[in-house]
Design a protein around this motif. Structure first.
Motif, PDB file in Angstrom:
ATOM      1  N   LEU A  89       0.819  -1.408   0.068  1.00 54.19           N
ATOM      2  CA  LEU A  89      -0.041  -0.158  -0.037  1.00 54.19           C
ATOM      3  C   LEU A  89       0.830   1.335   0.100  1.00 54.19           C
ATOM      4  O   LEU A  89       0.452   2.268  -0.658  1.00 54.19           O
ATOM      5  N   ILE A  90       1.985   1.135   0.906  1.00 50.65           N
ATOM      6  CA  ILE A  90       2.576   2.381   0.776  1.00 50.65           C
ATOM      7  C   ILE A  90       3.417   2.464  -0.628  1.00 50.65           C
ATOM      8  O   ILE A  90       3.598   3.731  -1.039  1.00 50.65           O
ATOM      9  N   LEU A  91       4.009   1.391  -1.274  1.00 51.42           N
ATOM     10  CA  LEU A  91       4.506   1.651  -2.535  1.00 51.42           C
ATOM     11  C   LEU A  91       3.305   2.099  -3.758  1.00 51.42           C
ATOM     12  O   LEU A  91       3.726   3.106  -4.478  1.00 51.42           O
ATOM     13  N   HIS A  92       2.343   1.720  -3.359  1.00 51.74           N
ATOM     14  CA  HIS A  92       1.193   2.018  -4.380  1.00 51.74           C
ATOM     15  C   HIS A  92       0.755   3.426  -4.390  1.00 51.74           C
ATOM     16  O   HIS A  92       0.838   4.193  -5.332  1.00 51.74           O
ATOM     17  N   PHE A  93       0.698   4.022  -2.953  1.00 51.93           N
ATOM     18  CA  PHE A  93       0.221   5.480  -2.841  1.00 51.93           C
ATOM     19  C   PHE A  93       1.142   6.289  -2.750  1.00 51.93           C
ATOM     20  O   PHE A  93       1.089   7.415  -3.269  1.00 51.93           O
ATOM     21  N   PHE A  94       2.264   6.159  -2.361  1.00 49.88           N
ATOM     22  CA  PHE A  94       3.327   7.122  -2.212  1.00 49.88           C
ATOM     23  C   PHE A  94       4.323   6.901  -3.002  1.00 49.88           C
ATOM     24  O   PHE A  94       5.260   7.869  -3.559  1.00 49.88           O
ATOM     25  N   ILE A  99       8.937   4.854  -8.788  1.00 52.80           N
ATOM     26  CA  ILE A  99       9.282   3.556  -9.477  1.00 52.80           C
ATOM     27  C   ILE A  99       9.024   3.764 -10.942  1.00 52.80           C
ATOM     28  O   ILE A  99      10.015   3.254 -11.818  1.00 52.80           O
ATOM     29  N   GLU A 100       7.957   4.177 -11.261  1.00 51.84           N
ATOM     30  CA  GLU A 100       7.298   4.460 -12.629  1.00 51.84           C
ATOM     31  C   GLU A 100       8.400   5.102 -13.687  1.00 51.84           C
ATOM     32  O   GLU A 100       8.768   4.584 -14.647  1.00 51.84           O
ATOM     33  N   ASN A 105      12.167   5.559 -18.174  1.00 50.97           N
ATOM     34  CA  ASN A 105      13.477   6.275 -18.625  1.00 50.97           C
ATOM     35  C   ASN A 105      14.502   4.956 -18.988  1.00 50.97           C
ATOM     36  O   ASN A 105      15.223   5.206 -19.951  1.00 50.97           O
ATOM     37  N   LEU A 106      14.735   4.042 -17.897  1.00 52.87           N
ATOM     38  CA  LEU A 106      15.689   3.028 -18.195  1.00 52.87           C
ATOM     39  C   LEU A 106      15.311   2.448 -19.690  1.00 52.87           C
ATOM     40  O   LEU A 106      16.286   2.116 -20.542  1.00 52.87           O
TER      41      LEU A 106
END
Length: 113
Positions: A89-94, A99-100, A105-106
Motif C-alpha cells: 500500500l505504501i508503494l502504491h500510494f506514495f 518507481i514508474e 527512462n531506463l
C-alpha cells in the motif's frame, strides 16, 4: 552505336541504390536496438527472479520463526502477510511515481542506445 544513359537515369539509379541501402541500415539498427533491449530485459528478469526466490524462502523462514515464538505457526504467516500488505500500500500510494518514471527512462535509454 552505344546509347549513353541520361543524367536523370543515372540519378534515379543512384537514388534507388541509396534508398535500398538506407532501408537495410534501418533494418539493422532496429535489430540492434531490439537485441539490446531484449538482452537487458532478460538479464534484469533473471536477477529479479533470483532475488524473488531468496525473498520467498527467507519469508517462509521468518514466518515459521515468528510462528514458533507465538506458539501458533499460522500467526507468523499472518504477520508476514500484513507486513507485505502495508508495504504494498505504501508503494502504491506514495512511491508509485518514483518507481514508474525511472523504469520508463531506463527502457527508453536502452531503446535509444
Amino acid at each position: 552505336m552505344e546509347i549513353k544513359p541520361s543524367i536523370f537515369e543515372t540519378l534515379f539509379e543512384k537514388a534507388e541504390t541509396f534508398g535500398k541501402t538506407t532501408y537495410e541500415i534501418s533494418k539493422l539498427k532496429a535489430l540492434e536496438t531490439t537485441t539490446v533491449v531484449a538482452t537487458s530485459v532478460v538479464a534484469r528478469i533473471s536477477v529479479i527472479l533470483m532475488i524473488s526466490m531468496f525473498l520467498l524462502v527467507f519469508n517462509i523462514g521468518v514466518a515459521l520463526f515468528l510462528g514458533e515464538l507465538l506458539e501458533k505457526v499460522y500467526y507468523g504467516f499472518f504477520i508476514v502477510a500484513i507486513f507485505y500488505l502495508i508495504a504494498g500500500l505504501i508503494l502504491h500510494f506514495f512511491l508509485h511515481k518514483w518507481i514508474e518514471k525511472p523504469l520508463s527512462n531506463l527502457i527508453i535509454t536502452q531503446a535509444l542506445k
